[in-house]
Design an enzyme around this catalytic site. Structure first.
Site, PDB file in Angstrom:
ATOM      1  N   HIS A  14       0.873  -1.201   0.000  1.00 40.51           N
ATOM      2  CA  HIS A  14       0.000   0.000   0.000  1.00 40.51           C
ATOM      3  C   HIS A  14       0.894   1.231   0.000  1.00 40.51           C
ATOM      4  O   HIS A  14       1.484   1.576   1.027  1.00 40.51           O
ATOM      5  CB  HIS A  14      -0.904   0.005   1.241  1.00 40.51           C
ATOM      6  CG  HIS A  14      -1.841   1.169   1.291  1.00 40.51           C
ATOM      7  ND1 HIS A  14      -3.163   1.043   1.635  1.00 40.51           N
ATOM      8  CD2 HIS A  14      -1.669   2.495   1.046  1.00 40.51           C
ATOM      9  CE1 HIS A  14      -3.751   2.221   1.608  1.00 40.51           C
ATOM     10  NE2 HIS A  14      -2.856   3.130   1.254  1.00 40.51           N
ATOM     11  N   HIS A  16       1.525   5.358  -1.707  1.00 42.04           N
ATOM     12  CA  HIS A  16       1.123   6.520  -2.516  1.00 42.04           C
ATOM     13  C   HIS A  16       2.360   7.118  -3.168  1.00 42.04           C
ATOM     14  O   HIS A  16       3.257   7.601  -2.473  1.00 42.04           O
ATOM     15  CB  HIS A  16       0.442   7.578  -1.646  1.00 42.04           C
ATOM     16  CG  HIS A  16      -0.821   7.077  -1.015  1.00 42.04           C
ATOM     17  ND1 HIS A  16      -2.049   7.220  -1.611  1.00 42.04           N
ATOM     18  CD2 HIS A  16      -1.032   6.389   0.131  1.00 42.04           C
ATOM     19  CE1 HIS A  16      -2.975   6.659  -0.844  1.00 42.04           C
ATOM     20  NE2 HIS A  16      -2.390   6.149   0.219  1.00 42.04           N
ATOM     21  N   LYS A 100      -9.203  -0.915  -5.836  1.00 40.81           N
ATOM     22  CA  LYS A 100      -9.296  -0.273  -4.525  1.00 40.81           C
ATOM     23  C   LYS A 100     -10.699   0.241  -4.253  1.00 40.81           C
ATOM     24  O   LYS A 100     -11.271   0.970  -5.064  1.00 40.81           O
ATOM     25  CB  LYS A 100      -8.312   0.903  -4.500  1.00 40.81           C
ATOM     26  CG  LYS A 100      -8.392   1.775  -3.273  1.00 40.81           C
ATOM     27  CD  LYS A 100      -7.644   1.186  -2.113  1.00 40.81           C
ATOM     28  CE  LYS A 100      -7.756   2.070  -0.887  1.00 40.81           C
ATOM     29  NZ  LYS A 100      -6.537   2.163  -0.131  1.00 40.81           N
ATOM     30  N   HIS A 137     -10.230   0.405   1.768  1.00 41.21           N
ATOM     31  CA  HIS A 137     -10.038   1.401   2.822  1.00 41.21           C
ATOM     32  C   HIS A 137     -11.199   1.186   3.784  1.00 41.21           C
ATOM     33  O   HIS A 137     -12.324   1.577   3.502  1.00 41.21           O
ATOM     34  CB  HIS A 137     -10.038   2.828   2.268  1.00 41.21           C
ATOM     35  CG  HIS A 137      -9.798   3.856   3.338  1.00 41.21           C
ATOM     36  ND1 HIS A 137      -8.632   4.577   3.438  1.00 41.21           N
ATOM     37  CD2 HIS A 137     -10.563   4.241   4.396  1.00 41.21           C
ATOM     38  CE1 HIS A 137      -8.691   5.363   4.497  1.00 41.21           C
ATOM     39  NE2 HIS A 137      -9.854   5.185   5.100  1.00 41.21           N
ATOM     40  N   HIS A 175      -4.408  -1.125   5.936  1.00 41.07           N
ATOM     41  CA  HIS A 175      -3.965  -0.309   7.084  1.00 41.07           C
ATOM     42  C   HIS A 175      -4.881  -0.470   8.287  1.00 41.07           C
ATOM     43  O   HIS A 175      -5.474   0.491   8.758  1.00 41.07           O
ATOM     44  CB  HIS A 175      -3.793   1.162   6.691  1.00 41.07           C
ATOM     45  CG  HIS A 175      -4.856   1.765   5.814  1.00 41.07           C
ATOM     46  ND1 HIS A 175      -6.195   1.600   6.044  1.00 41.07           N
ATOM     47  CD2 HIS A 175      -4.767   2.539   4.715  1.00 41.07           C
ATOM     48  CE1 HIS A 175      -6.876   2.245   5.129  1.00 41.07           C
ATOM     49  NE2 HIS A 175      -6.035   2.814   4.297  1.00 41.07           N
ATOM     50  N   ASP A 248       1.468   2.570   3.521  1.00 36.09           N
ATOM     51  CA  ASP A 248       0.591   3.738   3.335  1.00 36.09           C
ATOM     52  C   ASP A 248       1.418   5.022   3.409  1.00 36.09           C
ATOM     53  O   ASP A 248       0.932   6.061   3.873  1.00 36.09           O
ATOM     54  CB  ASP A 248      -0.539   3.767   4.366  1.00 36.09           C
ATOM     55  CG  ASP A 248      -1.663   4.712   3.986  1.00 36.09           C
ATOM     56  OD1 ASP A 248      -1.677   5.210   2.841  1.00 36.09           O
ATOM     57  OD2 ASP A 248      -2.523   4.968   4.836  1.00 36.09           O
TER      58      ASP A 248
HETATM   59  C1  NCD Z   1      -3.778   8.897   2.090  1.00 39.08           C
HETATM   60  C2  NCD Z   1      -3.357   9.981   1.086  1.00 39.08           C
HETATM   61  O1  NCD Z   1      -2.819  11.003   1.523  1.00 39.08           O
HETATM   62  O2  NCD Z   1      -3.545   9.781  -0.105  1.00 39.08           O
HETATM   63  N1  NCD Z   1      -3.806   9.456   3.405  1.00 39.08           N
HETATM   64  C3  NCD Z   1      -3.751   8.787   4.571  1.00 39.08           C
HETATM   65  O3  NCD Z   1      -3.899   9.389   5.631  1.00 39.08           O
HETATM   66  N2  NCD Z   1      -3.497   7.498   4.611  1.00 39.08           N
HETATM   67  C4  NCD Z   1      -5.069   8.318   1.678  1.00 39.08           C
HETATM   68  C5  NCD Z   1      -5.352   6.982   2.303  1.00 39.08           C
HETATM   69  O4  NCD Z   1      -4.725   5.993   1.973  1.00 39.08           O
HETATM   70  O5  NCD Z   1      -6.250   6.900   3.141  1.00 39.08           O
HETATM   71 ZN    ZN Z   2      -3.285   5.041   1.644  1.00 31.31          ZN
END
Ligand code: NCD
Ligand code: ZN
Length: 346
Positions: A14, A16, A100, A137, A175, A248
Site C-alpha cells: 500500500h 502513494h 481499490k 479502505h 492499514h 501507506d
Molecule cells: C492517504 C493519502 O494522503 O492519499 N492518506 C492517509 O492518511 N493514509 C489516503 C489513504 O490511503 O487513506
Molecule cells: Zn493510503
C-alpha cells in the site's frame, strides 16, 4: 557484537507515489529498499480505467531511478461507474494487480468513491470470478459515526456482508488500526488478509494529541488507543500469513500538513525498514520480520517472492534527513521518536 539480518527484498502492499514532481522525488525513496509496491490510485482525477493505469504506469517508469529492481503494481479506483469488463481485461493483460475500494469521502481524494455497495456488486462478482483482489479502505464515512469507531463499524456494515455475498472475492483490509480488525481477520480461513503500516505499529493517538497537535502523525485511519497498537504489533510479529506490510506512505508537503485543515498522511518510505527492524527487535521477533515484509504479501497475492535480498545491520544511529525536498515543497519524514540503529543495505 554486530547484529546482521539478511531477508528477501521487501514489498510495500500500500503506497502513494502521487504524480509529477512529487512522484519524481518520492519514487527513489521506495525503490531503494523495496522490490514491488501496490500503487494507490487516488490521484486527481483518480485512476479508474485500464487505460488510466497504463498511462500512470508509464509515468512511473519514466521517473524510475536507473537500474532500480522495482516493479510498480498498478490498481484501479473503484467507482459506481466502473466497468467490470474493463477491470477484468486490465487484470488479464497484466496492467493491474488489484482494485481499490474507497468509501466516498473516507480520505484524501476519495470523493469519487463508492456510496452504495449494491451499485458495484456486478463488478465485484466479475472480479471474484476472474481472481482480481479488492483492497479496502475500511472506514465508514457516515457523519454520525465517531472517527475512532469507523473501522470497527466498517467490518459490521460493509466487510462482513460483502464477504458473505461474494465469498470468492479475495479481500485485503488495508492499514488496519484496531484490535477489532485484527480479530476479524483472524477468523477468516481464506480470502481475507490485512496490511499494517509502519507508523500504526509505533504511534497511538496520544502521539497526535498530547502536548500540542502533531500534524505529521495525522493519517487515516487515525491512530487509535495503545491497546489497539499492541494488537497490531502482536499480529505483525506473529508470523501469521494473513498480515503483511503496507506502509501507506502518503506524502503531503509541509504547508499542506501544517495548516488549519491539514491533510491526512504519514510519509514513511525512506526509513520504514529501519523502523520495522527496531520494533520487531524490541518485540523479540526479528525472525518474523521477513514474513511480514517479504513473504506473506506475495503468498496472498499469488506472486513469487523477490529474487534479491536486503541486509540490515545494527550500528550507530542512521542519519535520515528530517525532510525530503521535492519540487512541490518539503515533505516531513515520519519520526518514530527513537534513534534508528538499523542500517539497510540493498
Ligand atoms: C492517504 C493519502 O494522503 O492519499 N492518506 C492517509 O492518511 N493514509 C489516503 C489513504 O490511503 O487513506
Ligand atoms: Zn493510503
Amino acid at each position: 557484537m554486530t547484529q546482521t539480518l539478511t531477508i528477501r527484498r521487501p514489498d510495500d502492499w500500500h503506497l502513494h507515489l502521487r504524480d509529477g514532481a512529487m512522484l519524481q522525488a518520492v519514487l527513489p525513496e521506495t525503490t531503494r529498499h523495496f522490490g514491488r509496491a501496490i500503487v494507490m490510485p487516488n490521484l486527481v482525477p483518480p485512476v479508474v480505467t485500464g487505460a488510466d493505469a497504463a498511462a500512470y504506469r508509464a509515468r512511473i517508469d519514466a521517473a524510475m531511478p536507473e537500474g532500480a529492481p522495482f516493479e510498480p503494481l498498478m490498481m484501479l479506483y473503484l467507482t459506481e461507474e466502473t466497468d467490470g469488463a474493463d477491470v477484468v481485461a486490465a487484470h488479464k493483460a497484466g496492467i493491474i494487480t488489484a482494485v481499490k475500494l474507497y468509501p466516498a469521502g473516507a480520505t484524501t481524494n476519495s470523493a469519487s468513491g463508492v456510496r452504495d455497495m449494491a451499485k458495484v456488486r456486478p463488478v465485484l462478482e466479475a472480479m471474484a470470478e476472474a481472481g482480481v483482489p479488492l483492497c479496502c479502505h475500511g472506514e465508514v464515512t457516515d457523519a454520525e459515526i465517531d472517527i475512532f469507531d469507523r473501522e470497527a463499524v466498517f467490518i459490521d456494515r460493509v466487510l462482513e456482508p460483502l464477504r458473505r455475498d461474494v465469498p470468492e472475492l479475495k479481500v485485503i483490509m488495508e492499514h488496519v488500526t484496531t484490535r477489532d480488525a485484527v480479530d476479524y481477520v483472524q477468523t477468516a480461513d481464506r480470502n481475507l488478509a490485512a496490511t499494517i503500516t509502519t507508523h500504526h505499529l509505533i504511534i497511538n493517538r496520544n502521539h497526535i494529541l498530547v502536548g500540542g497537535i502533531k500534524p505529521h502523525y495525522y493519517c487515516l485511519p487515525v491512530a487509535k488507543r495503545e491497546e489497539h497498537r499492541k494488537a497490531l504489533m502482536a499480529a505483525a510479529t506473529s508470523g501469521d500469513a494473513r498480515f503483511f506490510l503496507g506502509t501507506d506512505s502518503a506524502p503531503h508537503t509541509d504547508p499542506n500538513k501544517e495548516q488549519a485543515c491539514g491533510c491526512a498522511g504519514v510519509f514513511s518510505a525512506t526509513n520504514t525498514m529501519s523502523c520495522l527492524a527496531h520494533v520487531f527487535e524490541d518485540a523479540g521477533a526479528l525472525d518474523k520480520l521477513e514474513a511480514f515484509t517479504s513473504l506473506n504479501g506475495p503468498a496472498y497475492y499469488g506472486l513469487p517472492v523477490n529474487e534479491g535480498t536486503i541486509t540490515l545491520t545494527k550500528g550507530d544511529p542512521v542519519a535520515y534527513p528530517d525532510k525530503l525536498m521535492t519540487g512541490e515543497g518539503p515533505v516531513t519524514l515520519f519520526d518514530p521518536g527513537f534513534p534508528l540503529l538499523w542500517h539497510v543495505e540493498a
